[in-house]
Design an enzyme around this catalytic site. Structure first.
Site, PDB file in Angstrom:
ATOM      1  N   LYS A  20       0.841  -1.205   0.000  1.00 25.49           N
ATOM      2  CA  LYS A  20       0.000   0.000   0.000  1.00 25.49           C
ATOM      3  C   LYS A  20       0.879   1.260   0.000  1.00 25.49           C
ATOM      4  CE  LYS A  20      -3.880  -2.278   2.398  1.00 25.49           C
ATOM      5  NZ  LYS A  20      -4.824  -2.168   3.533  1.00 25.49           N
ATOM      6  N   TYR A  60     -12.039  -2.350  -3.581  1.00 24.64           N
ATOM      7  CA  TYR A  60     -12.633  -2.455  -2.251  1.00 24.64           C
ATOM      8  C   TYR A  60     -14.161  -2.491  -2.305  1.00 24.64           C
ATOM      9  CZ  TYR A  60      -8.183  -1.883   0.253  1.00 24.64           C
ATOM     10  OH  TYR A  60      -6.929  -2.065   0.786  1.00 24.64           O
ATOM     11  N   PHE A  68     -15.667   3.374   7.049  1.00 26.51           N
ATOM     12  CA  PHE A  68     -14.262   3.637   6.716  1.00 26.51           C
ATOM     13  C   PHE A  68     -13.983   3.656   5.209  1.00 26.51           C
ATOM     14  CE2 PHE A  68     -14.561  -0.992   7.452  1.00 26.51           C
ATOM     15  CZ  PHE A  68     -13.925  -1.511   6.322  1.00 26.51           C
ATOM     16  N   ARG A  96      -2.172 -14.335   3.878  1.00 21.46           N
ATOM     17  CA  ARG A  96      -2.853 -13.464   4.853  1.00 21.46           C
ATOM     18  C   ARG A  96      -2.288 -13.671   6.266  1.00 21.46           C
ATOM     19  NH1 ARG A  96      -7.456 -10.676   3.498  1.00 21.46           N
ATOM     20  NH2 ARG A  96      -8.479 -11.069   5.489  1.00 21.46           N
ATOM     21  N   THR A 102      -5.867  -7.728  10.305  1.00 20.73           N
ATOM     22  CA  THR A 102      -6.216  -6.392   9.805  1.00 20.73           C
ATOM     23  C   THR A 102      -6.005  -5.318  10.882  1.00 20.73           C
ATOM     24  OG1 THR A 102      -7.955  -7.497   8.544  1.00 20.73           O
ATOM     25  CG2 THR A 102      -8.061  -5.082   8.669  1.00 20.73           C
ATOM     26  N   ARG A 113       2.286  -6.840   9.282  1.00 14.67           N
ATOM     27  CA  ARG A 113       1.573  -5.810  10.038  1.00 14.67           C
ATOM     28  C   ARG A 113       2.020  -5.783  11.496  1.00 14.67           C
ATOM     29  NH1 ARG A 113      -4.291  -7.252   7.260  1.00 14.67           N
ATOM     30  NH2 ARG A 113      -4.123  -5.851   5.458  1.00 14.67           N
ATOM     31  N   ASN A 123      -1.951  -0.215   7.137  1.00 13.09           N
ATOM     32  CA  ASN A 123      -1.410  -1.517   7.533  1.00 13.09           C
ATOM     33  C   ASN A 123      -0.604  -2.190   6.427  1.00 13.09           C
ATOM     34  OD1 ASN A 123      -3.497  -2.245   5.906  1.00 13.09           O
ATOM     35  ND2 ASN A 123      -4.756  -3.160   7.513  1.00 13.09           N
ATOM     36  N   HIS A 126      -1.941  -5.454   1.268  1.00 12.07           N
ATOM     37  CA  HIS A 126      -3.255  -6.030   0.968  1.00 12.07           C
ATOM     38  C   HIS A 126      -3.066  -7.451   0.470  1.00 12.07           C
ATOM     39  CE1 HIS A 126      -7.218  -6.739  -0.696  1.00 12.07           C
ATOM     40  NE2 HIS A 126      -6.578  -7.264  -1.723  1.00 12.07           N
ATOM     41  N   GLU A 137      -9.555  -8.969  -8.277  1.00 14.11           N
ATOM     42  CA  GLU A 137      -8.494  -8.004  -7.963  1.00 14.11           C
ATOM     43  C   GLU A 137      -7.350  -8.087  -8.974  1.00 14.11           C
ATOM     44  OE1 GLU A 137      -7.623  -8.880  -3.845  1.00 14.11           O
ATOM     45  OE2 GLU A 137      -9.661  -8.311  -3.239  1.00 14.11           O
TER      46      GLU A 137
HETATM   47  N1  UDP Z   1      -9.833  -0.858   7.410  1.00 15.20           N
HETATM   48  C1  UDP Z   1     -10.010   0.239   8.222  1.00 15.20           C
HETATM   49  N2  UDP Z   1     -10.856   0.145   9.311  1.00 15.20           N
HETATM   50  C2  UDP Z   1     -11.532  -0.981   9.584  1.00 15.20           C
HETATM   51  C3  UDP Z   1     -11.371  -2.098   8.754  1.00 15.20           C
HETATM   52  C4  UDP Z   1     -10.509  -2.005   7.677  1.00 15.20           C
HETATM   53  O1  UDP Z   1      -9.407   1.280   7.987  1.00 15.20           O
HETATM   54  O2  UDP Z   1     -12.273  -1.031  10.575  1.00 15.20           O
HETATM   55  C5  UDP Z   1      -8.936  -0.766   6.236  1.00 15.20           C
HETATM   56  C6  UDP Z   1      -7.589  -1.474   6.429  1.00 15.20           C
HETATM   57  O3  UDP Z   1      -6.596  -0.764   5.700  1.00 15.20           O
HETATM   58  C7  UDP Z   1      -7.849  -2.824   5.787  1.00 15.20           C
HETATM   59  C8  UDP Z   1      -8.751  -2.429   4.608  1.00 15.20           C
HETATM   60  O4  UDP Z   1      -9.574  -1.395   5.135  1.00 15.20           O
HETATM   61  O5  UDP Z   1      -6.648  -3.455   5.374  1.00 15.20           O
HETATM   62  C9  UDP Z   1      -9.620  -3.538   4.082  1.00 15.20           C
HETATM   63  O6  UDP Z   1     -10.312  -4.151   5.143  1.00 15.20           O
HETATM   64  P1  UDP Z   1     -10.434  -5.736   5.247  1.00 15.20           P
HETATM   65  O7  UDP Z   1     -11.420  -6.047   6.322  1.00 15.20           O
HETATM   66  O8  UDP Z   1     -10.702  -6.280   3.888  1.00 15.20           O
HETATM   67  O9  UDP Z   1      -8.992  -6.164   5.780  1.00 15.20           O
HETATM   68  P2  UDP Z   1      -7.787  -6.951   5.062  1.00 15.20           P
HETATM   69  O10 UDP Z   1      -8.400  -7.941   4.113  1.00 15.20           O
HETATM   70  O11 UDP Z   1      -6.938  -5.905   4.383  1.00 15.20           O
HETATM   71  O12 UDP Z   1      -7.045  -7.597   6.200  1.00 15.20           O
HETATM   72 MG    MG Z   2      -9.805  -7.607   2.645  1.00 17.27          MG
END
Ligand code: UDP
Ligand code: MG
Length: 158
Positions: A20, A60, A68, A96, A102, A113, A123, A126, A137
């Site tokens: 990112k 997204y 958010f 992951r 996350t 992370r 974080n 992705h 994606e």
């Molecule tokens: N995010 C955030 N607040 C939240 C949840 C997610 O800012 O409460 C952001 C964070 O950067 C995250 C992205 O949105 O990586 C996508 O969320 P997701 O739940 O898909 O998490 P990921 O798959 O990236 O772990």
């Molecule tokens: Mg995600």
């Protein structure tokens, strides 16, 4: 000898991984990519991209409508990213784990992370969460001909 280690790959998958904008700005591209190389995954496509607003909304899409979402689109378009496709057995779930949870308060030390991120939106990395997301994606960032098929000689040792 190596022949005896050869396994038929039953769970070979591809996933979309992206450093990112915070990872690019903080100079962590190399160290983040190393985590996936260290794990034994194979890099099949990689480029530096300035994500457009439209691309961000497709990327997204599942978060559209959440509180958010506007911040997330702003963040992911705030500077260049490194868009990548990686390949490996069960890579969608395994990558992951390499990424970490996350929420940075829950991200384990040893994960990207857990080791490098201090705020949840920023974080660093992705990773697709399912084969369906991975397809969508990858198609959002790459043409088919940009994905390179090759084997690494050490695959049977991983
Ligand atoms: N995010 C955030 N607040 C939240 C949840 C997610 O800012 O409460 C952001 C964070 O950067 C995250 C992205 O949105 O990586 C996508 O969320 P997701 O739940 O898909 O998490 P990921 O798959 O990236 O772990
Ligand atoms: Mg995600």
């Amino acid at each position: 000898m190596i022949d005896s280690l050869e396994m038929e790959s039953e769970h070979m998958e591809r996933t979309f991984l992206m450093v990112k904008p915070d990872g690019v700005q903080r100079g962590l591209i190399g160290r983040i990519i190393s985590r996936f190389e260290d794990k034994g995954f194979t890099l099949v496509a990689c480029k530096v991209v300035q994500v457009t607003e439209n691309q961000a909304k497709i990327h997204y899409a599942e978060h559209d409508g959440k509180d958010f979402f506007p911040n997330l689109v702003n963040f992911i378009t705030s500077g260049p990213v490194v868009a990548m496709v990686w390949e490996g057995d069960d890579i969608i779930a395994l990558s992951r784990i390499v990424n970490g949870k996350t929420n940075v308060n829950e991200a384990q030390p040893g994960s990207i992370r857990g080791d490098f991120a201090a705020h949840t939106p920023k974080n660093l990395i992705h990773g697709s969460d399912s084969p369906e997301s991975s397809k969508r994606e990858i198609a959002n960032f790459f043409e088919d001909h940009e994905l390179v098929n090759y084997d690494k000689i050490i695959s049977s040792w991983i």
